[in-house]
Design a protein around this motif. Structure first.
Motif, PDB file in Angstrom:
ATOM      1  N   HIS A   5       0.855  -1.179   0.000  1.00  0.00           N
ATOM      2  CA  HIS A   5       0.000   0.000   0.000  1.00  0.00           C
ATOM      3  C   HIS A   5       0.884   1.220   0.000  1.00  0.00           C
ATOM      4  O   HIS A   5       1.957   1.237   0.602  1.00  0.00           O
ATOM      5  CB  HIS A   5      -0.896   0.019   1.234  1.00  0.00           C
ATOM      6  CG  HIS A   5      -1.886  -1.088   1.251  1.00  0.00           C
ATOM      7  ND1 HIS A   5      -1.551  -2.395   1.528  1.00  0.00           N
ATOM      8  CD2 HIS A   5      -3.213  -1.087   0.999  1.00  0.00           C
ATOM      9  CE1 HIS A   5      -2.623  -3.151   1.466  1.00  0.00           C
ATOM     10  NE2 HIS A   5      -3.642  -2.387   1.141  1.00  0.00           N
ATOM     11  N   SER A   7       1.840   5.084   0.905  1.00  0.00           N
ATOM     12  CA  SER A   7       1.607   6.085   1.932  1.00  0.00           C
ATOM     13  C   SER A   7       2.544   7.256   1.700  1.00  0.00           C
ATOM     14  O   SER A   7       3.473   7.176   0.905  1.00  0.00           O
ATOM     15  CB  SER A   7       1.843   5.503   3.336  1.00  0.00           C
ATOM     16  OG  SER A   7       3.178   5.089   3.476  1.00  0.00           O
ATOM     17  N   ASP A  25      -0.107   2.637   0.628  1.00  0.00           N
ATOM     18  CA  ASP A  25      -1.448   2.652   1.199  1.00  0.00           C
ATOM     19  C   ASP A  25      -2.513   2.468   0.122  1.00  0.00           C
ATOM     20  O   ASP A  25      -3.689   2.725   0.367  1.00  0.00           O
ATOM     21  CB  ASP A  25      -1.667   3.966   1.948  1.00  0.00           C
ATOM     22  CG  ASP A  25      -2.792   3.865   2.954  1.00  0.00           C
ATOM     23  OD1 ASP A  25      -3.077   2.738   3.399  1.00  0.00           O
ATOM     24  OD2 ASP A  25      -3.376   4.895   3.267  1.00  0.00           O
ATOM     25  N   GLU A  62      -7.267   8.023  -3.523  1.00  0.00           N
ATOM     26  CA  GLU A  62      -6.097   7.185  -3.763  1.00  0.00           C
ATOM     27  C   GLU A  62      -5.392   7.569  -5.058  1.00  0.00           C
ATOM     28  O   GLU A  62      -4.155   7.588  -5.131  1.00  0.00           O
ATOM     29  CB  GLU A  62      -6.507   5.705  -3.781  1.00  0.00           C
ATOM     30  CG  GLU A  62      -6.950   5.212  -2.417  1.00  0.00           C
ATOM     31  CD  GLU A  62      -7.173   3.709  -2.372  1.00  0.00           C
ATOM     32  OE1 GLU A  62      -7.330   3.189  -1.261  1.00  0.00           O
ATOM     33  OE2 GLU A  62      -7.189   3.060  -3.441  1.00  0.00           O
TER      34      GLU A  62
END
Length: 458
Positions: A5, A7, A25, A62
């Motif tokens: 993921h 971040s 993230d 995202e």
């Protein structure tokens, strides 16, 4: 396989893709099989190398985070839907990160009273149309790939389709967009109304930009009423040029068919072999015209009869339209298709078809021609050896002459498929030096680091 993921990085230093992807993230992978599957698209022509990773965002936040990090790092990003591009617009080479938008696939709303819908980019085109049908409406753009292509990809290429003769291309159904810019900022363009002229038309600018200016994360789309009556006219002709001439007589009736699709003899032969049909036996060219206005089919049939070998009218054109949508898969069975997409004024359609036949013979390359005859958009598909690692010289020369023909006849090198990588060399010739330069400046304004879909269009 590496998964993780994304971040926010702990340091302000500009990291490489290998450094910022593992701290994640947002779902991603560097699995070799997945990378290979996202490397090319339906054009079939591979880029150099393969991407470093594929990212699977689920929402606009995202996408925004991924682009912000990529912008800081200077990592090239290739937005991707279903990979149905026919010009290499979604190919991804060495060092790129593929932004796979297929998981953003919600139809957020169908607002029947407003005749609009809001959809994410990963929504399948036909699924949106089916959702609209439940409210007595339809989403008019319907590319032949409508069962697999996505709304985001349609917007990126300004896709057309069978109904574009009457309802226009994708741009004509896009009212507003939510877009993530190259640096991660999010903007909204356009309106949720049919009219809106405040400021420059940024919505129209993003439609057809092939992911080079920003990433569409939501679209407000116009819907149309379902027709009260639909009828299909199937007319056969002694050759495709005669069918094109008949289309001019059809336009003189002032009836605008929703669909007007022309298939030449080579295409009909390929479809018959693929589907087990007998279309070629009926004639050397087939015109499928579908009307959605009361009493229009009789006028269409009467206009075509003086030119046609046969004319049939039916209420159900499902089988014929299925055959038309199967044309590309049928041709793909013959070899690797180099799919061209030119448009000429409707009055020059017969001239274009005749000259394409000459070009095919001159270079000894097979060409299957089909056309959205209602708006002068032709798809002369050059078939080459599937084992060829590059476009054979004879095919290149034929393609170049087809592009030159389109411009000579007052047309364009692309009516609905876009530029991608395969037509970059011809874009400047159509636009001219000043126009081309202005468009490059627009690209630099929206994407100063050049990370969005590099190598495409310009």
């Amino acid at each position: 396989m590496t998964t993780g993921h994304l971040s926010t990085p702990a340091t302000a230093a500009a990291p490489s893709a290998a450094e910022w992807l593992p701290a994640a993230d947002v779902a991603w992978t560097s699995d070799a099989g997945v990378l290979e599957s996202r490397r090319t698209d339906r054009s079939g022509w591979p880029p150099q190398g393969r991407p470093a990773a594929v990212v699977f965002p689920r929402d606009a936040a995202e996408v925004s985070r991924v682009l912000r990090l990529a912008h800081e790092a200077g990592t090239p990003v290739v937005p991707r839907g279903a990979g149905t591009s026919l010009t290499g617009a979604s190919t991804a080479g060495t060092g790129t990160v593929v932004l796979d938008l297929s998981r953003m696939n919600r139809i957020v709303a169908v607002r029947a009273d407003d005749a609009t819908a809001v959809a994410e980019p990963g929504v399948i085109t036909a699924d949106l149309d089916r959702a609209a049908h439940e409210h007595g409406l339809r989403y008019a753009p319907d590319p032949a790939s409508h069962e697999i292509s996505t709304i985001g990809g349609n917007i990126a290429t300004d896709a057309g389709g069978l109904r574009c003769a009457k309802y226009g291309v994708t741009r004509d159904s896009v009212l507003g967009l939510e877009v993530v810019l190259a640096d991660g900022r999010r903007i909204r363009t356009g309106t949720a109304t049919f009219k809106g002229v405040a400021g420059y038309d940024l919505t129209g600018l993003f439609v057809g930009s092939e992911g080079t200016l920003g990433v569409v994360v939501s679209a407000t789309l116009r819907l149309r009423p379902l027709p009260v009556e639909t009828a299909t006219v199937a007319a056969t002709f002694r050759d495709a040029a005669t069918a094109a001439t008949a289309c001019l007589a059809l336009s003189a009736t002032r009836v605008q068919p929703a669909v007007a699709e022309l298939l030449d003899a080579a295409t009909l032969t390929a479809v018959d072999a693929h589907l087990g049909t007998t279309l070629r036996a009926r004639g050397a060219a087939l015109l499928i015209a579908q009307t959605d206005g009361l009493g229009e089919s009789a006028l269409v049939a009467d206009a075509l009869r003086p030119y046609a070998e046969s004319v049939e009218v039916s209420g159900d054109g499902t089988a014929l339209l299925a055959a038309r949508r199967a044309a590309l898969p049928a041709i793909e069975r013959l070899g690797r298709p180099l799919i061209e997409d030119i448009a000429v004024p409707r009055s020059r359609l017969a001239d274009a078809i005749q000259e394409i036949t000459v070009i095919s013979a001159r270079h000894g390359v097979p060409i299957c021609t089909l056309a959205h005859a209602g708006d002068g958009n032709l798809h002369p598909i050059i078939v080459v050896d599937p084992a060829a690692r590059d476009i054979p010289p004879a095919a290149r020369r034929a393609a170049g002459e087809i592009f030159a023909l389109a411009l000579e006849l007052g047309g364009t090198i692309t009516g609905e498929h876009g530029i991608g990588t395969l037509k970059r060399d011809w874009l400047a010739r159509e636009l001219g030096e000043t126009n081309h330069g202005l468009q490059r400046q627009i690209k630099d304004l929206f994407d100063p680091k050049g990370i969005l879909n590099p190598g495409k269009v310009f």
